[in-house]
Design a protein around this motif. Structure first.
Motif, PDB file in Angstrom:
ATOM      1  N   LEU A 216     -20.924 -12.753  95.646  1.00 51.35           N
ATOM      2  CA  LEU A 216     -20.738 -13.126  97.042  1.00 51.35           C
ATOM      3  C   LEU A 216     -21.339 -12.005  97.887  1.00 51.35           C
ATOM      4  O   LEU A 216     -20.939 -10.851  97.764  1.00 51.35           O
ATOM      5  CB  LEU A 216     -19.249 -13.288  97.365  1.00 51.35           C
ATOM      6  N   THR A 217     -22.297 -12.359  98.731  1.00 48.00           N
ATOM      7  CA  THR A 217     -22.964 -11.377  99.585  1.00 48.00           C
ATOM      8  C   THR A 217     -22.575 -11.625 101.032  1.00 48.00           C
ATOM      9  O   THR A 217     -22.657 -12.754 101.526  1.00 48.00           O
ATOM     10  CB  THR A 217     -24.493 -11.469  99.436  1.00 48.00           C
ATOM     11  N   VAL A 218     -22.156 -10.559 101.697  1.00 47.17           N
ATOM     12  CA  VAL A 218     -21.860 -10.597 103.128  1.00 47.17           C
ATOM     13  C   VAL A 218     -22.905  -9.698 103.792  1.00 47.17           C
ATOM     14  O   VAL A 218     -22.867  -8.482 103.605  1.00 47.17           O
ATOM     15  CB  VAL A 218     -20.438 -10.083 103.431  1.00 47.17           C
ATOM     16  N   PRO A 219     -23.859 -10.289 104.522  1.00 47.15           N
ATOM     17  CA  PRO A 219     -24.920  -9.483 105.116  1.00 47.15           C
ATOM     18  C   PRO A 219     -24.415  -8.707 106.339  1.00 47.15           C
ATOM     19  O   PRO A 219     -24.703  -9.032 107.479  1.00 47.15           O
ATOM     20  CB  PRO A 219     -25.994 -10.498 105.490  1.00 47.15           C
ATOM     21  N   ARG A 220     -23.597  -7.703 106.053  1.00 50.37           N
ATOM     22  CA  ARG A 220     -23.005  -6.891 107.118  1.00 50.37           C
ATOM     23  C   ARG A 220     -23.112  -5.428 106.730  1.00 50.37           C
ATOM     24  O   ARG A 220     -22.752  -5.046 105.616  1.00 50.37           O
ATOM     25  CB  ARG A 220     -21.545  -7.276 107.321  1.00 50.37           C
TER      26      ARG A 220
ATOM     27  N   ALA B 263     -15.887 -17.661  91.134  1.00 53.27           N
ATOM     28  CA  ALA B 263     -16.351 -18.968  91.607  1.00 53.27           C
ATOM     29  C   ALA B 263     -16.699 -18.908  93.084  1.00 53.27           C
ATOM     30  O   ALA B 263     -16.190 -18.056  93.819  1.00 53.27           O
ATOM     31  CB  ALA B 263     -15.256 -20.019  91.375  1.00 53.27           C
ATOM     32  N   LYS B 264     -17.531 -19.828  93.513  1.00 53.17           N
ATOM     33  CA  LYS B 264     -17.925 -19.886  94.916  1.00 53.17           C
ATOM     34  C   LYS B 264     -16.704 -20.178  95.781  1.00 53.17           C
ATOM     35  O   LYS B 264     -15.982 -21.149  95.531  1.00 53.17           O
ATOM     36  CB  LYS B 264     -18.981 -20.971  95.127  1.00 53.17           C
ATOM     37  N   PRO B 265     -16.453 -19.365  96.784  1.00 53.36           N
ATOM     38  CA  PRO B 265     -15.282 -19.595  97.631  1.00 53.36           C
ATOM     39  C   PRO B 265     -15.492 -20.778  98.568  1.00 53.36           C
ATOM     40  O   PRO B 265     -16.618 -21.077  98.966  1.00 53.36           O
ATOM     41  CB  PRO B 265     -15.139 -18.289  98.410  1.00 53.36           C
ATOM     42  N   GLY B 266     -14.388 -21.421  98.919  1.00 48.72           N
ATOM     43  CA  GLY B 266     -14.456 -22.516  99.878  1.00 48.72           C
ATOM     44  C   GLY B 266     -14.543 -22.013 101.299  1.00 48.72           C
ATOM     45  O   GLY B 266     -15.138 -22.651 102.167  1.00 48.72           O
TER      46      GLY B 266
ATOM     47  N   VAL C 134     -22.669  -6.118 101.886  1.00 42.17           N
ATOM     48  CA  VAL C 134     -21.537  -6.088 100.961  1.00 42.17           C
ATOM     49  C   VAL C 134     -21.768  -7.116  99.878  1.00 42.17           C
ATOM     50  O   VAL C 134     -22.072  -8.284 100.175  1.00 42.17           O
ATOM     51  CB  VAL C 134     -20.224  -6.370 101.721  1.00 42.17           C
ATOM     52  N   ARG C 135     -21.632  -6.699  98.624  1.00 45.11           N
ATOM     53  CA  ARG C 135     -21.782  -7.605  97.485  1.00 45.11           C
ATOM     54  C   ARG C 135     -20.531  -7.499  96.618  1.00 45.11           C
ATOM     55  O   ARG C 135     -20.143  -6.411  96.210  1.00 45.11           O
ATOM     56  CB  ARG C 135     -23.023  -7.254  96.674  1.00 45.11           C
ATOM     57  N   LEU C 136     -19.923  -8.644  96.342  1.00 44.67           N
ATOM     58  CA  LEU C 136     -18.690  -8.703  95.550  1.00 44.67           C
ATOM     59  C   LEU C 136     -18.875  -9.665  94.392  1.00 44.67           C
ATOM     60  O   LEU C 136     -19.353 -10.790  94.581  1.00 44.67           O
ATOM     61  CB  LEU C 136     -17.516  -9.182  96.421  1.00 44.67           C
TER      62      LEU C 136
ATOM     63  N   ARG D 162     -23.461 -15.515 101.370  1.00 42.93           N
ATOM     64  CA  ARG D 162     -24.318 -16.185 100.382  1.00 42.93           C
ATOM     65  C   ARG D 162     -23.626 -16.028  99.038  1.00 42.93           C
ATOM     66  O   ARG D 162     -22.971 -15.019  98.778  1.00 42.93           O
ATOM     67  CB  ARG D 162     -25.702 -15.525 100.323  1.00 42.93           C
ATOM     68  N   PHE D 163     -23.777 -17.021  98.166  1.00 45.82           N
ATOM     69  CA  PHE D 163     -23.195 -16.946  96.829  1.00 45.82           C
ATOM     70  C   PHE D 163     -24.236 -17.388  95.816  1.00 45.82           C
ATOM     71  O   PHE D 163     -24.808 -18.474  95.925  1.00 45.82           O
ATOM     72  CB  PHE D 163     -21.955 -17.831  96.710  1.00 45.82           C
TER      73      PHE D 163
END
Length: 84
Positions: free
Chosen positions: A67-71, A41-44, A35-37, A61-62
């Motif tokens: 923002l990448t969620v490797p799922r 800004a980089k989330p906390g 998933v890539r969004l 990862r950002f």
């Protein structure tokens, strides 16, 4: 950001505490590898809603506003995230 024009549906809501709730559904026939969004800004903190209704940490990862969620998301699978 869909892979190869893969159809997906994203619902976003800002919660009263300022966090963002995102529900992403893979509406295509092929699995989404990760998933890539695009976010400003980089989330906390990023949490994932589990099937038992509890929030858990999720690997992310950002870089360059992505923002990448490797799922992996299979056809019609849903991922719910809380971003702070």
């Amino acid at each position: 950001i869909p892979e190869d024009d893969q159809p997906e549906t994203l619902l976003v809501r800002r919660a009263s505490d300022g966090s963002r709730l995102l529900a992403l559904v893979n509406t295509g026939y092929d699995a989404i590898k990760e998933v890539r969004l695009r976010i400003a800004a980089k989330p906390g903190e990023v949490k994932q809603l589990a099937a038992d209704g509890k929030w858990s940490d999720v690997e992310t990862r950002f870089a360059d506003g992505i923002l990448t969620v490797p799922r992996k998301l299979e056809c019609y699978e849903t991922l719910v995230l809380r971003i702070r």
